[in-house]
Design a protein around this motif. Sequence first.
Motif, PDB file in Angstrom:
ATOM      1  N   VAL A  14       0.858  -1.179   0.000  1.00  0.00           N
ATOM      2  CA  VAL A  14       0.000   0.000   0.000  1.00  0.00           C
ATOM      3  C   VAL A  14       0.892   1.225   0.000  1.00  0.00           C
ATOM      4  O   VAL A  14       1.808   1.345   0.825  1.00  0.00           O
ATOM      5  CB  VAL A  14      -0.936   0.031   1.230  1.00  0.00           C
ATOM      6  CG1 VAL A  14      -1.744   1.334   1.249  1.00  0.00           C
ATOM      7  CG2 VAL A  14      -1.864  -1.174   1.232  1.00  0.00           C
ATOM      8  N   ASP A  15       0.627   2.133  -0.935  1.00  0.00           N
ATOM      9  CA  ASP A  15       1.343   3.399  -1.010  1.00  0.00           C
ATOM     10  C   ASP A  15       0.555   4.426  -0.209  1.00  0.00           C
ATOM     11  O   ASP A  15      -0.539   4.838  -0.606  1.00  0.00           O
ATOM     12  CB  ASP A  15       1.476   3.845  -2.469  1.00  0.00           C
ATOM     13  CG  ASP A  15       2.417   5.032  -2.633  1.00  0.00           C
ATOM     14  OD1 ASP A  15       2.407   5.919  -1.746  1.00  0.00           O
ATOM     15  OD2 ASP A  15       3.146   5.090  -3.640  1.00  0.00           O
ATOM     16  N   GLY A  16       1.095   4.829   0.930  1.00  0.00           N
ATOM     17  CA  GLY A  16       0.396   5.760   1.800  1.00  0.00           C
ATOM     18  C   GLY A  16       0.283   7.152   1.225  1.00  0.00           C
ATOM     19  O   GLY A  16      -0.540   7.946   1.677  1.00  0.00           O
ATOM     20  N   ARG A  17       1.109   7.471   0.224  1.00  0.00           N
ATOM     21  CA  ARG A  17       1.069   8.808  -0.367  1.00  0.00           C
ATOM     22  C   ARG A  17      -0.069   8.937  -1.371  1.00  0.00           C
ATOM     23  O   ARG A  17      -0.687  10.003  -1.493  1.00  0.00           O
ATOM     24  CB  ARG A  17       2.403   9.105  -1.060  1.00  0.00           C
ATOM     25  CG  ARG A  17       3.591   9.131  -0.109  1.00  0.00           C
ATOM     26  CD  ARG A  17       4.907   8.972  -0.834  1.00  0.00           C
ATOM     27  NE  ARG A  17       5.025   7.652  -1.479  1.00  0.00           N
ATOM     28  CZ  ARG A  17       6.165   7.152  -1.957  1.00  0.00           C
ATOM     29  NH1 ARG A  17       7.272   7.863  -1.868  1.00  0.00           N
ATOM     30  NH2 ARG A  17       6.179   5.961  -2.516  1.00  0.00           N
ATOM     31  N   THR A  18      -0.349   7.880  -2.106  1.00  0.00           N
ATOM     32  CA  THR A  18      -1.368   7.934  -3.163  1.00  0.00           C
ATOM     33  C   THR A  18      -2.602   7.104  -2.854  1.00  0.00           C
ATOM     34  O   THR A  18      -3.627   7.269  -3.512  1.00  0.00           O
ATOM     35  CB  THR A  18      -0.771   7.431  -4.486  1.00  0.00           C
ATOM     36  OG1 THR A  18      -0.464   6.038  -4.358  1.00  0.00           O
ATOM     37  CG2 THR A  18       0.497   8.200  -4.836  1.00  0.00           C
ATOM     38  N   GLY A  19      -2.500   6.207  -1.880  1.00  0.00           N
ATOM     39  CA  GLY A  19      -3.601   5.302  -1.592  1.00  0.00           C
ATOM     40  C   GLY A  19      -3.625   4.072  -2.484  1.00  0.00           C
ATOM     41  O   GLY A  19      -4.475   3.190  -2.322  1.00  0.00           O
ATOM     42  N   GLU A  20      -2.681   3.987  -3.434  1.00  0.00           N
ATOM     43  CA  GLU A  20      -2.625   2.834  -4.335  1.00  0.00           C
ATOM     44  C   GLU A  20      -2.266   1.573  -3.567  1.00  0.00           C
ATOM     45  O   GLU A  20      -1.425   1.581  -2.668  1.00  0.00           O
ATOM     46  CB  GLU A  20      -1.587   3.072  -5.429  1.00  0.00           C
ATOM     47  CG  GLU A  20      -1.424   1.899  -6.391  1.00  0.00           C
ATOM     48  CD  GLU A  20      -0.261   2.069  -7.368  1.00  0.00           C
ATOM     49  OE1 GLU A  20      -0.153   1.234  -8.289  1.00  0.00           O
ATOM     50  OE2 GLU A  20       0.526   3.013  -7.185  1.00  0.00           O
ATOM     51  N   SER A  21      -2.904   0.475  -3.946  1.00  0.00           N
ATOM     52  CA  SER A  21      -2.551  -0.824  -3.371  1.00  0.00           C
ATOM     53  C   SER A  21      -2.336  -1.811  -4.501  1.00  0.00           C
ATOM     54  O   SER A  21      -2.826  -1.625  -5.615  1.00  0.00           O
ATOM     55  CB  SER A  21      -3.649  -1.328  -2.428  1.00  0.00           C
ATOM     56  OG  SER A  21      -4.859  -1.534  -3.131  1.00  0.00           O
ATOM     57  N   ALA A  22      -1.578  -2.863  -4.212  1.00  0.00           N
ATOM     58  CA  ALA A  22      -1.305  -3.897  -5.215  1.00  0.00           C
ATOM     59  C   ALA A  22      -1.035  -5.197  -4.499  1.00  0.00           C
ATOM     60  O   ALA A  22      -0.559  -5.216  -3.350  1.00  0.00           O
ATOM     61  CB  ALA A  22      -0.108  -3.506  -6.085  1.00  0.00           C
TER      62      ALA A  22
END
Length: 394
Positions: A258-266
Amino acid sequence: MSAQPHPFDPLAALRAPGDPACDVYLAGTVFLDIIFTGLDSAPVRGTESWARGMGSSPGGVANMATALARLGLHTSLAAAFGDDMYGDYCREALDKGEGIDLALSHTVPGWHSPVTVSMAYEGERTMISHGHEAPPREPTASPTALGLGRAPIDPEAPGCPPPARACVTSLAPGDGQEWIAIAARHGSRIFADVGWDDTGRWDLGALPDLEHCEAFLPNAEEAMRYTRTDCPRAAARALSERVPLAVVTLGAQGSCAVDGRTGESAEVPGIPVDALDTTGAGDVFVAGFVMGSLAGWPLADRLAFAGLTAALSVQEFGGSLSAPGWSEIAAWWSRVRAGGPRAGAAGGAGAQQADGPCEGTYGFLDAVLTGCPGSAPRRRALPTIGFGRTTGAR
């Protein structure tokens, strides 16, 4: 041993005048690893067990350094080496064999090299280690000297930590490392994993250098304990509130982030393989993720690449010398595109056939591998350290 060339530079298109000469800096302790594989079960007290395979290789921080160097990254390692035969072997294997810059490393007279014996069975490993903290580097007697598992700021090397695109470290509860803050302040991207918390507190506040990290890469058990969650994905989301990028490794099941800066998850599933030795697989995963991060790849591609490099590594003996290079990665992708086994030199019973989802997940390799030449097979671990050149595992 002759140096392994790195004819393929994955960052070539990104390099510019004035960039740091070092891609990745790391520091820590180098062990001599002796690995037994082919054990049917754990050794039983009072009995003798025979292993069907054995390998020797540099271990400890050498696992990560070798994995990074084999991916074409200019790697600088600061470590202490004993002046015994084990130390000579490890230094030569890393310097001449892998092309790792050891200018910030040093040899300690009269200090014996730390040793780890690893026993692989049932897809897991048990390790026994022995070593003593390296004495302070002469003539300095300060606490900044290199000790077991810790990284130095060496007053005799004002460039330490050197300018680098990234630094890789392992966090430990209550043990801050001054060099991490310095490196981050000078623009290095900090990637960190973490070890088991023997205190049992599992307090993120006890990891003082977490605030300097761009990415934190614990395994699922560690992540859930630190976040008091019961799901690795929930743990990744919780960690992303404390660090810009949270990556949780799931072993053979893959990884999530999870990218805390963008909210993107994978999330990317693992590649089924028959594991010979899992020693160093976590280090190889981190190295693959760092590689993809420095190249600017999308998050899912970074997870897929890191998982692929780890899957290839567990099919060879040893931690450091099991790490794949670009030729092994290219060979695997060629087999996938041809419809052959998805992983492993020969596929193995656990390997599956290529399919659409696999090609879709790893399709980014087409562009990455453009211009990647074939090369000689990488050195692998052998039962003895007595041979000057190695040709493969036994």
